[in-house]
Write a protein that holds these residues in place. Structure first.
Motif, short mmCIF file in Angstrom:
data_model
loop_
_atom_site.label_atom_id
_atom_site.label_comp_id
_atom_site.label_asym_id
_atom_site.label_seq_id
_atom_site.Cartn_x
_atom_site.Cartn_y
_atom_site.Cartn_z
N UNK A 58 -3.38 3.19 -0.40
CA UNK A 58 -3.88 2.14 -1.05
C UNK A 58 -2.82 1.54 -1.83
N UNK A 59 -2.66 0.25 -1.82
CA UNK A 59 -1.76 -0.33 -2.75
C UNK A 59 -2.22 -0.28 -4.33
N UNK A 60 -3.69 -0.33 -4.08
CA UNK A 60 -4.24 -0.45 -5.46
C UNK A 60 -4.36 0.82 -6.32
N UNK A 61 -3.84 1.97 -5.64
CA UNK A 61 -4.00 3.21 -6.58
C UNK A 61 -3.16 3.17 -7.85
N UNK A 86 4.07 8.29 6.32
CA UNK A 86 4.78 7.04 6.05
C UNK A 86 5.27 6.74 4.75
N UNK A 87 6.30 5.59 4.44
CA UNK A 87 6.86 5.32 3.03
C UNK A 87 6.05 5.34 2.11
N UNK A 88 4.80 4.51 2.21
CA UNK A 88 3.89 4.36 1.11
C UNK A 88 3.40 5.99 0.50
N UNK A 94 6.67 11.89 -3.79
CA UNK A 94 8.06 12.28 -4.45
C UNK A 94 7.76 11.60 -5.95
N UNK A 95 7.31 10.48 -6.13
CA UNK A 95 7.32 10.13 -7.56
C UNK A 95 6.54 11.22 -8.22
#
Length: 159
Positions: A58-61, A86-88, A94-95
């Motif tokens: 989710x982009x909002x996380x 997938x990349x997201x 990894x962060x």
């Protein structure tokens, strides 16, 4: 994955094998494989982590929410998820693995006591909120952290 952390690939091998294993089947398969305790933990947690990984996409996380979600799982399973996703999701994993899980506020317990936080469980509460604020980018410097603690104290005194 190999470029960021060369030791991650061997550690991620067992949980990668469990990527498509069902949550209830993973302990049974793990037992048959006679894995070490550490290997079994990452193997058995992989199906659970895979199920929850949609929240990471989710982009909002918020970064703090991603850290809270991933902290519950063995590091090898998180490396495996990073490798298989997938990349997201890979970027959030990894962060977490390389940076966010190590991020701590500059202020410590003694510092927040000096700012007026009473001794006791409130110190831990303030430090947890401060870490979330740091993870989410709401505070960046030590001075920001001090202001944030003072703001928390002011909110508490108004209640």
């Amino acid at each position: 994955l190999r470029a960021n952390h060369p030791q991650a690939l061997p550690a991620a091998a067992w949980p990668l094998l469990a990527y498509h294993v069902g949550v209830t089947d993973a302990p049974v398969v793990s037992k048959h494989l006679a894995l070490t305790r550490t290997q079994a933990a990452s193997f058995e947690n992989m199906p659970v982590l895979r199920r929850t990984s949609g929240r990471l996409a989710a982009s909002s996380i918020k970064r703090s929410d991603a850290v809270a979600l991933l902290a519950a799982f063995p590091l090898a399973a998180v490396w495996a998820l990073a490798a298989a996703s997938p990349p997201a999701i890979r970027e959030r994993c990894t962060d977490y693995l390389l940076s966010a899980r190590h991020l701590k506020p500059a202020l410590r317990g003694d510092d927040v006591i000096a700012l007026g936080v009473p001794q006791g469980p409130r110190i831990g509460e303030v430090l947890r909120k401060l870490r979330v604020a740091k993870l989410d980018g709401d505070v960046k410097t030590r001075r920001d952290e001090e202001r944030y603690v003072r703001m928390l104290l002011a909110e508490t005194s108004q209640q």
